[in-house]
Design a protein around this motif. Sequence first.
Motif, PDB file in Angstrom:
ATOM      1  N   ILE A   1      -0.384 -12.542   0.815  1.00  0.00           N
ATOM      2  CA  ILE A   1      -0.373 -11.092   1.025  1.00  0.00           C
ATOM      3  C   ILE A   1       1.058 -10.573   0.936  1.00  0.00           C
ATOM      4  CG2 ILE A   1      -0.788  -9.243   2.690  1.00  0.00           C
ATOM      5  CD1 ILE A   1      -3.190 -10.812   3.713  1.00  0.00           C
TER       6      ILE A   1
ATOM      7  N   ARG B   1       1.952 -10.067  -2.534  1.00  0.00           N
ATOM      8  CA  ARG B   1       1.211  -8.953  -3.146  1.00  0.00           C
ATOM      9  C   ARG B   1       1.750  -7.583  -2.736  1.00  0.00           C
ATOM     10  NH1 ARG B   1      -2.917  -9.252  -7.193  1.00  0.00           N
ATOM     11  NH2 ARG B   1      -3.407  -7.059  -7.533  1.00  0.00           N
ATOM     12  N   VAL B   2       2.105  -7.434  -1.466  1.00  0.00           N
ATOM     13  CA  VAL B   2       2.490  -6.101  -0.979  1.00  0.00           C
ATOM     14  C   VAL B   2       4.004  -5.910  -0.921  1.00  0.00           C
ATOM     15  CG1 VAL B   2       0.374  -5.953   0.365  1.00  0.00           C
ATOM     16  CG2 VAL B   2       2.480  -6.690   1.496  1.00  0.00           C
TER      17      VAL B   2
ATOM     18  N   PHE C   1       5.603  -2.485  -1.547  1.00  0.00           N
ATOM     19  CA  PHE C   1       4.643  -1.396  -1.301  1.00  0.00           C
ATOM     20  C   PHE C   1       5.379  -0.301  -0.518  1.00  0.00           C
ATOM     21  CE2 PHE C   1       0.972   0.856   0.304  1.00  0.00           C
ATOM     22  CZ  PHE C   1       0.000   0.631  -0.671  1.00  0.00           C
TER      23      PHE C   1
ATOM     24  N   SER D   1      -2.715   6.043   0.055  1.00  0.00           N
ATOM     25  CA  SER D   1      -1.872   4.851   0.202  1.00  0.00           C
ATOM     26  C   SER D   1      -2.546   3.818   1.095  1.00  0.00           C
ATOM     27  CB  SER D   1      -0.501   5.224   0.776  1.00  0.00           C
ATOM     28  OG  SER D   1       0.229   6.013  -0.130  1.00  0.00           O
TER      29      SER D   1
ATOM     30  N   GLY E   1      -5.208   2.283  -0.938  1.00  0.00           N
ATOM     31  CA  GLY E   1      -4.578   1.399  -1.911  1.00  0.00           C
ATOM     32  C   GLY E   1      -4.128   0.089  -1.294  1.00  0.00           C
ATOM     33  N   LEU E   2      -3.594   0.154  -0.076  1.00  0.00           N
ATOM     34  CA  LEU E   2      -3.176  -1.056   0.620  1.00  0.00           C
ATOM     35  C   LEU E   2      -4.362  -1.971   0.892  1.00  0.00           C
ATOM     36  CD1 LEU E   2      -1.004  -2.716   2.123  1.00  0.00           C
ATOM     37  CD2 LEU E   2      -1.485  -1.321   4.155  1.00  0.00           C
TER      38      LEU E   2
ATOM     39  N   GLU F   1      -7.070  -2.174  -0.796  1.00  0.00           N
ATOM     40  CA  GLU F   1      -7.515  -2.746  -2.064  1.00  0.00           C
ATOM     41  C   GLU F   1      -6.639  -3.919  -2.483  1.00  0.00           C
ATOM     42  OE1 GLU F   1     -10.221  -2.102  -4.000  1.00  0.00           O
ATOM     43  OE2 GLU F   1     -10.866  -0.866  -2.294  1.00  0.00           O
ATOM     44  N   GLU F   2      -5.332  -3.799  -2.267  1.00  0.00           N
ATOM     45  CA  GLU F   2      -4.421  -4.897  -2.606  1.00  0.00           C
ATOM     46  C   GLU F   2      -4.734  -6.129  -1.768  1.00  0.00           C
ATOM     47  OE1 GLU F   2      -2.228  -5.064  -5.101  1.00  0.00           O
ATOM     48  OE2 GLU F   2      -2.927  -3.069  -5.681  1.00  0.00           O
TER      49      GLU F   2
ATOM     50  N   LYS G   1      -7.909  -7.928  -2.890  1.00  0.00           N
ATOM     51  CA  LYS G   1      -7.718  -8.787  -4.063  1.00  0.00           C
ATOM     52  C   LYS G   1      -7.226 -10.168  -3.644  1.00  0.00           C
ATOM     53  CE  LYS G   1      -6.679  -4.869  -7.079  1.00  0.00           C
ATOM     54  NZ  LYS G   1      -5.608  -4.090  -7.762  1.00  0.00           N
TER      55      LYS G   1
END
Length: 202
Positions: A75, A78-79, A82, A113, A116-117, A119-120, A123
Amino acid sequence: MTQLKNKNTHSMDKVRSFIAIETNEELESSLNELIEKLERMGFKANWTRTKNIHLTLFFLGDQKMEKIAELAYKIGERVSGFPTFHFNINKIGYFENSSIPKVLWLGIEEEQSLIGLSEEIKKVLSISNLEFKNDIFVPHITVGRVKSNPNHWRELIKTINFDQIRVYVNSIGIYSSELTRKGPIYKKLYTVDFEGGVIING
């Protein structure tokens, strides 16, 4: 590249865990006042402790600490980068069943946002082959799970004014949840910072 800022040794036992966003002291204070008001109205519930208040993103269930550590790292990758954002808590609502309130909650103004977070992170959970509820994300903060309610409870809730509270977000947390007779005990295991980095808390 994400780096571990602290080191710690964890047990390999499975722990009940979830991913969430911390709130702030303003919300803690408002929550106490709100619960007192609801109790005066006649609501009885298993109220959320102010020190436990958070915005849940995903419930992970029982996971090995090794898997949670791996997930925190993924994670973090991925973020990383952000952007910091905020969301507004602006109303009180409820989930009901057969005209009986089951859960009272604080609603959050739609924030792209925040969606969107989630969703990230979703994944990453999918790539990691972790099972999770893939429901439509409806962000809310649980106030209490209702045990009994007064008559005309809907009308009473409508009379409650909740002043908007703004919460800034620049990280997420992975928590353990230990169920006890006095209620759940939460412990932050990892902090995943948007600026890059995974801090081991547990």
